[in-house]
Design an enzyme around this catalytic site. Structure first.
Site, PDB file in Angstrom:
ATOM      1  N   THR A 169       1.028  -1.608   0.261  1.00 27.66           N
ATOM      2  CA  THR A 169       0.200   0.101   0.297  1.00 27.66           C
ATOM      3  C   THR A 169       0.583   1.276  -0.194  1.00 27.66           C
ATOM      4  O   THR A 169       2.543   0.808   0.935  1.00 27.66           O
ATOM      5  CB  THR A 169      -1.179   0.198   1.024  1.00 27.66           C
ATOM      6  OG1 THR A 169      -1.701   0.718   1.249  1.00 27.66           O
ATOM      7  CG2 THR A 169      -0.384   0.297   2.518  1.00 27.66           C
ATOM      8  N   ASP A 170       0.198   2.599  -0.481  1.00 25.55           N
ATOM      9  CA  ASP A 170       1.361   3.769  -0.445  1.00 25.55           C
ATOM     10  C   ASP A 170       0.713   4.432   1.252  1.00 25.55           C
ATOM     11  O   ASP A 170       1.629   4.856   1.565  1.00 25.55           O
ATOM     12  CB  ASP A 170       0.207   4.782  -1.635  1.00 25.55           C
ATOM     13  CG  ASP A 170      -0.683   4.552  -1.052  1.00 25.55           C
ATOM     14  OD1 ASP A 170      -1.875   4.430  -0.046  1.00 25.55           O
ATOM     15  OD2 ASP A 170      -2.138   5.941  -1.772  1.00 25.55           O
ATOM     16  N   GLU A 171      -0.050   3.756   1.990  1.00 28.71           N
ATOM     17  CA  GLU A 171       0.094   4.229   3.058  1.00 28.71           C
ATOM     18  C   GLU A 171       1.420   3.450   4.292  1.00 28.71           C
ATOM     19  O   GLU A 171       1.800   4.781   4.967  1.00 28.71           O
ATOM     20  CB  GLU A 171      -1.275   3.422   4.391  1.00 28.71           C
ATOM     21  CG  GLU A 171      -2.646   3.537   3.435  1.00 28.71           C
ATOM     22  CD  GLU A 171      -3.425   3.831   4.230  1.00 28.71           C
ATOM     23  OE1 GLU A 171      -3.313   3.575   5.199  1.00 28.71           O
ATOM     24  OE2 GLU A 171      -4.723   3.764   3.978  1.00 28.71           O
ATOM     25  N   TYR A 211      -1.836   0.042  11.388  1.00 24.50           N
ATOM     26  CA  TYR A 211      -2.060  -1.584  10.042  1.00 24.50           C
ATOM     27  C   TYR A 211      -0.819  -1.082   8.815  1.00 24.50           C
ATOM     28  O   TYR A 211       0.158  -1.603   8.039  1.00 24.50           O
ATOM     29  CB  TYR A 211      -3.356  -1.001   8.890  1.00 24.50           C
ATOM     30  CG  TYR A 211      -3.315  -0.705   7.222  1.00 24.50           C
ATOM     31  CD1 TYR A 211      -3.114  -2.216   7.147  1.00 24.50           C
ATOM     32  CD2 TYR A 211      -3.533   0.182   6.091  1.00 24.50           C
ATOM     33  CE1 TYR A 211      -3.225  -2.364   5.329  1.00 24.50           C
ATOM     34  CE2 TYR A 211      -3.363  -0.321   5.290  1.00 24.50           C
ATOM     35  CZ  TYR A 211      -3.065  -1.665   4.873  1.00 24.50           C
ATOM     36  OH  TYR A 211      -3.112  -2.227   3.311  1.00 24.50           O
ATOM     37  N   LYS A 243       1.926  -3.315   7.260  1.00 29.77           N
ATOM     38  CA  LYS A 243       1.761  -2.937   6.283  1.00 29.77           C
ATOM     39  C   LYS A 243       3.443  -2.932   5.571  1.00 29.77           C
ATOM     40  O   LYS A 243       4.989  -3.258   5.423  1.00 29.77           O
ATOM     41  CB  LYS A 243       1.537  -2.801   5.076  1.00 29.77           C
ATOM     42  CG  LYS A 243      -0.083  -3.528   4.667  1.00 29.77           C
ATOM     43  CD  LYS A 243      -0.074  -4.468   4.494  1.00 29.77           C
ATOM     44  CE  LYS A 243       0.003  -4.373   3.168  1.00 29.77           C
ATOM     45  NZ  LYS A 243      -0.605  -5.940   2.348  1.00 29.77           N
TER      46      LYS A 243
HETATM   47  P1  NAD Z   1      -9.622  -7.088   2.124  1.00 34.16           P
HETATM   48  O1  NAD Z   1      -9.623  -7.198   3.612  1.00 34.16           O
HETATM   49  O2  NAD Z   1     -10.714  -6.883   1.128  1.00 34.16           O
HETATM   50  O3  NAD Z   1      -8.568  -8.858   1.631  1.00 34.16           O
HETATM   51  C1  NAD Z   1      -8.231  -9.545   2.651  1.00 34.16           C
HETATM   52  C2  NAD Z   1      -8.075 -11.380   2.399  1.00 34.16           C
HETATM   53  O4  NAD Z   1      -7.365 -12.016   3.069  1.00 34.16           O
HETATM   54  C3  NAD Z   1      -9.909 -11.400   3.025  1.00 34.16           C
HETATM   55  O5  NAD Z   1     -10.140 -12.094   1.702  1.00 34.16           O
HETATM   56  C4  NAD Z   1      -9.295 -12.267   4.631  1.00 34.16           C
HETATM   57  O6  NAD Z   1     -10.294 -13.441   4.538  1.00 34.16           O
HETATM   58  C5  NAD Z   1      -7.878 -12.445   3.939  1.00 34.16           C
HETATM   59  N1  NAD Z   1      -7.203 -13.321   5.161  1.00 34.16           N
HETATM   60  C6  NAD Z   1      -7.186 -12.094   6.274  1.00 34.16           C
HETATM   61  N2  NAD Z   1      -6.256 -12.215   7.054  1.00 34.16           N
HETATM   62  C7  NAD Z   1      -6.210 -13.980   6.822  1.00 34.16           C
HETATM   63  C8  NAD Z   1      -5.233 -14.736   7.128  1.00 34.16           C
HETATM   64  N3  NAD Z   1      -4.355 -14.410   8.440  1.00 34.16           N
HETATM   65  N4  NAD Z   1      -4.472 -15.934   6.152  1.00 34.16           N
HETATM   66  C9  NAD Z   1      -5.109 -16.116   5.532  1.00 34.16           C
HETATM   67  N5  NAD Z   1      -6.025 -15.056   4.570  1.00 34.16           N
HETATM   68  C10 NAD Z   1      -6.491 -13.863   5.254  1.00 34.16           C
HETATM   69  O7  NAD Z   1      -8.382  -6.551   1.699  1.00 34.16           O
HETATM   70  P2  NAD Z   1      -8.361  -5.096  -0.068  1.00 34.16           P
HETATM   71  O8  NAD Z   1      -8.686  -4.080   0.476  1.00 34.16           O
HETATM   72  O9  NAD Z   1      -8.695  -6.399  -1.009  1.00 34.16           O
HETATM   73  O10 NAD Z   1      -6.934  -5.811   0.159  1.00 34.16           O
HETATM   74  C11 NAD Z   1      -6.082  -6.473  -0.180  1.00 34.16           C
HETATM   75  C12 NAD Z   1      -4.452  -6.659  -0.296  1.00 34.16           C
HETATM   76  O11 NAD Z   1      -4.202  -5.159  -1.447  1.00 34.16           O
HETATM   77  C13 NAD Z   1      -3.204  -5.434   1.501  1.00 34.16           C
HETATM   78  O12 NAD Z   1      -2.601  -7.072   1.111  1.00 34.16           O
HETATM   79  C14 NAD Z   1      -3.548  -4.520   1.358  1.00 34.16           C
HETATM   80  O13 NAD Z   1      -2.672  -4.225   2.128  1.00 34.16           O
HETATM   81  C15 NAD Z   1      -3.248  -4.357   0.258  1.00 34.16           C
HETATM   82  N6  NAD Z   1      -3.913  -2.736  -0.263  1.00 34.16           N
HETATM   83  C16 NAD Z   1      -5.660  -2.819  -0.191  1.00 34.16           C
HETATM   84  C17 NAD Z   1      -5.739  -1.343  -0.940  1.00 34.16           C
HETATM   85  C18 NAD Z   1      -7.441  -1.119  -0.737  1.00 34.16           C
HETATM   86  O14 NAD Z   1      -7.529   0.153  -1.290  1.00 34.16           O
HETATM   87  N7  NAD Z   1      -7.972  -1.888  -0.982  1.00 34.16           N
HETATM   88  C19 NAD Z   1      -4.724  -0.516  -2.250  1.00 34.16           C
HETATM   89  C20 NAD Z   1      -3.614  -0.782  -1.346  1.00 34.16           C
HETATM   90  C21 NAD Z   1      -2.875  -2.276  -1.344  1.00 34.16           C
HETATM   91  O1  DAU Z   2      -4.153   4.360   0.174  1.00 45.22           O
HETATM   92  C1  DAU Z   2      -4.667   2.843   0.567  1.00 45.22           C
HETATM   93  C2  DAU Z   2      -5.001   2.191   1.249  1.00 45.22           C
HETATM   94  O2  DAU Z   2      -6.025   2.501   0.973  1.00 45.22           O
HETATM   95  C3  DAU Z   2      -5.089   1.071   1.468  1.00 45.22           C
HETATM   96  O3  DAU Z   2      -4.161  -0.029   1.642  1.00 45.22           O
HETATM   97  C4  DAU Z   2      -6.353   0.232   2.986  1.00 45.22           C
HETATM   98  O4  DAU Z   2      -6.219  -1.490   2.774  1.00 45.22           O
HETATM   99  C5  DAU Z   2      -7.768   0.457   2.459  1.00 45.22           C
HETATM  100  O5  DAU Z   2      -9.066   0.499   3.560  1.00 45.22           O
HETATM  101  C6  DAU Z   2      -7.429   2.290   2.401  1.00 45.22           C
HETATM  102  O6  DAU Z   2      -6.988   3.371   3.476  1.00 45.22           O
HETATM  103  P1  DAU Z   2      -7.909   4.590   3.854  1.00 45.22           P
HETATM  104  O7  DAU Z   2      -7.825   4.199   5.038  1.00 45.22           O
HETATM  105  O8  DAU Z   2      -7.558   5.464   2.838  1.00 45.22           O
HETATM  106  O9  DAU Z   2      -9.385   4.156   3.233  1.00 45.22           O
HETATM  107  P2  DAU Z   2     -10.353   4.138   3.793  1.00 45.22           P
HETATM  108  O10 DAU Z   2     -11.788   3.864   3.086  1.00 45.22           O
HETATM  109  O11 DAU Z   2     -11.134   3.725   5.646  1.00 45.22           O
HETATM  110  O12 DAU Z   2     -10.758   5.615   4.694  1.00 45.22           O
HETATM  111  C7  DAU Z   2     -10.927   6.889   3.152  1.00 45.22           C
HETATM  112  C8  DAU Z   2     -10.845   7.655   3.965  1.00 45.22           C
HETATM  113  O13 DAU Z   2     -11.864   8.147   4.597  1.00 45.22           O
HETATM  114  C9  DAU Z   2     -10.010   7.840   5.043  1.00 45.22           C
HETATM  115  O14 DAU Z   2      -9.323   9.615   4.528  1.00 45.22           O
HETATM  116  C10 DAU Z   2     -11.179   8.311   5.946  1.00 45.22           C
HETATM  117  C11 DAU Z   2     -11.744   9.012   5.835  1.00 45.22           C
HETATM  118  N1  DAU Z   2     -13.630   7.772   6.322  1.00 45.22           N
HETATM  119  C12 DAU Z   2     -13.664   6.520   6.032  1.00 45.22           C
HETATM  120  C13 DAU Z   2     -14.608   5.864   6.781  1.00 45.22           C
HETATM  121  C14 DAU Z   2     -14.650   4.651   6.485  1.00 45.22           C
HETATM  122  C15 DAU Z   2     -14.255   8.653   6.382  1.00 45.22           C
HETATM  123  O15 DAU Z   2     -14.293   9.814   6.899  1.00 45.22           O
HETATM  124  N2  DAU Z   2     -15.083   8.293   7.088  1.00 45.22           N
HETATM  125  C16 DAU Z   2     -15.747   7.175   7.127  1.00 45.22           C
HETATM  126  O16 DAU Z   2     -17.139   5.719   7.611  1.00 45.22           O
END
Ligand code: NAD
Ligand code: DAU
Length: 351
Positions: A132-134, A157, A161
């Site tokens: 992730t970019d975080e 988180y 990562k």
């Molecule tokens: P998600 O939470 O939707 O899915 C995570 C999956 O991992 C689920 O299916 C869960 O059952 C599985 N999992 C969790 N713990 C586990 C364990 N101990 N063993 C096996 N499986 C397990 O997550 P996502 O949003 O699809 O993100 C996927 C990946 O991409 C993550 O590594 C996250 O850090 C990264 N990522 C997410 C975003 C985003 O915007 N969602 C952006 C950049 C990177």
């Molecule tokens: O940048 C990549 C990341 O993006 C991934 O690595 C994470 O897995 C993914 O969850 C996401 O993280 P964020 O914290 O940016 O996403 P989230 O959707 O939780 O929140 C987006 C923005 O909105 C953040 O500034 C917090 C805000 N927010 C979020 C929620 C859930 C609100 O204002 N209200 C809310 O209820």
């Protein structure tokens, strides 16, 4: 020669799009989806491909070292694409240890299993870590994250990562394991669990429930359509050199409040409400602790070296996404029943 790939976290949001893409586009690969099926994992995300001959689901926990070693021995994978993680920042604030276990210990377990199984043939195998970019922390008004930006995570988180990224690089530097890492910005699209901002807002607006905006809503995120992320992973998996890192992003920055206003106006039209009606649901709530102000990705390296760019505009992607949620009420009802209600009231009541 890559023949068999273990994709971890394939039942989650991004993982399910990656599994679908690989199963569909590469019939010669055997794809094993390894997932624990936590609250975020959902096999309904993969209904359309579950019967394909090159797909197999294995339920298991990446934290369980014995299980992981046995699985690698039995399956003899040629590559790993690692997405399994605890992924929600708010949950990491409540329960950081779970994030250390899955995101750090789970990743090291997989690296170790790969290191042992692939000894002597690292150059023919591949360990792809999806990050992730975080990990880079937060930005001022104008700068952008590049692959050279120093790590500066702020939430449990992002700290977990960042730690997993460091371990992946350590396995490349120390043992010569063939690793690649990508760091992506915020994804949106179908099958996104409604704890994250966009699906939560769509769900609440549709249900006429308050839409919680943290702080003043001024935090900025760079949104990318999930299918473009899956395509970037495909390109990087096949073309990147050993030990490299690529940033992936949408060049698409939005202040949270502007994004929510846009969703309100899209849904006013789709639900035949008067313009401005849904925006009345916007509710400012206590800010997230340690809330990063701005993320923005410079994805020039990926474009120049591997030719990847986003394929659709945000307007197109958001339209597709809103329509998907409106037409998949059953999926949404299933994931928002039961435990989701407890999570929601713990997270948002008296916030
Ligand atoms: P998600 O939470 O939707 O899915 C995570 C999956 O991992 C689920 O299916 C869960 O059952 C599985 N999992 C969790 N713990 C586990 C364990 N101990 N063993 C096996 N499986 C397990 O997550 P996502 O949003 O699809 O993100 C996927 C990946 O991409 C993550 O590594 C996250 O850090 C990264 N990522 C997410 C975003 C985003 O915007 N969602 C952006 C950049 C990177
Ligand atoms: O940048 C990549 C990341 O993006 C991934 O690595 C994470 O897995 C993914 O969850 C996401 O993280 P964020 O914290 O940016 O996403 P989230 O959707 O939780 O929140 C987006 C923005 O909105 C953040 O500034 C917090 C805000 N927010 C979020 C929620 C859930 C609100 O204002 N209200 C809310 O209820």
């Amino acid at each position: 020669m890559i023949k068999k790939i273990i994709i971890t976290g394939g039942a989650g949001f991004i993982g399910s799009h990656v599994v679908r893409r690989f199963v569909t586009n590469y019939p010669d690969y055997q794809i094993i989806n390894l997932d624990k099926l936590t609250y975020a994992g959902n096999l309904a995300n993969l209904k359309d491909i579950e019967d394909k001959p090159n797909y197999k689901f294995v339920k298991g926990d990446i934290v369980d070292l014995e299980f992981i070693n046995k699985l690698f021995e039995q399956e003899q994978p040629d590559a790993v694409i690692h997405l399994a993680a605890e992924s929600h920042v708010d949950r990491s604030i409540t329960n950081p240890l779970e994030f250390v276990m899955t995101n750090v210990v789970g990743t090291v377990n997989l690296l170790n299993a790969a290191k042992n199984l692939w000894k002597g043939q690292y150059d023919q195998k591949r360990f792809y870590h999806v990050s992730t970019d975080e990990v880079y922390g937060t930005l001022g008004d104008t700068d952008m994250f590049t692959e050279k930006t120093a790590y500066d995570p702020h939430s449990p988180y992002s700290a977990s990562k960042a730690s997993s990224d460091h371990f992946v690089r350590a396995y490349y530097d120390t043992y010569g394991l063939n690793t690649v890492i990508s760091n992506c910005s915020n994804n949106y699209g179908s099958f996104h669990f409604p704890e994250k901002l966009i699906p939560l807002a769509i769900h609440n607006i549709t249900q006429q429930k308050p839409v919680p905006v943290y702080g003043k809503g001024e935090n900025v995120r760079d949104w990318l359509w999930v299918e473009d992320h899956a395509r970037a992973i495909d390109v990087i998996f096949h073309k990147a050199a050993n030990g490299t890192t690529y940033n992936i992003g949408g060049h698409n920055e939005w202040k949270n409040i502007d994004l929510i206003q846009l969703l309100c106006s899209i849904l006013d039209k789709k639900l035949n409400r008067a313009e401005g009606e849904s925006a009345k649901l916007i509710t400012y709530v206590t800010d997230r602790a340690g809330h990063d102000l701005r993320y923005a990705i410079d994805a020039t390296k990926l474009k120049d070296e591997l030719g990847w760019e986003p394929s659709i505009t945000f307007e197109e992607g958001l339209e597709k996404t809103v329509d998907w949620y409106l037409h998949n009420e059953e999926w949404l009802n299933n994931v928002t029943s039961g435990n989701y209600q407890d999570y929601y009231s713990e997270q948002y009541t008296n916030r």
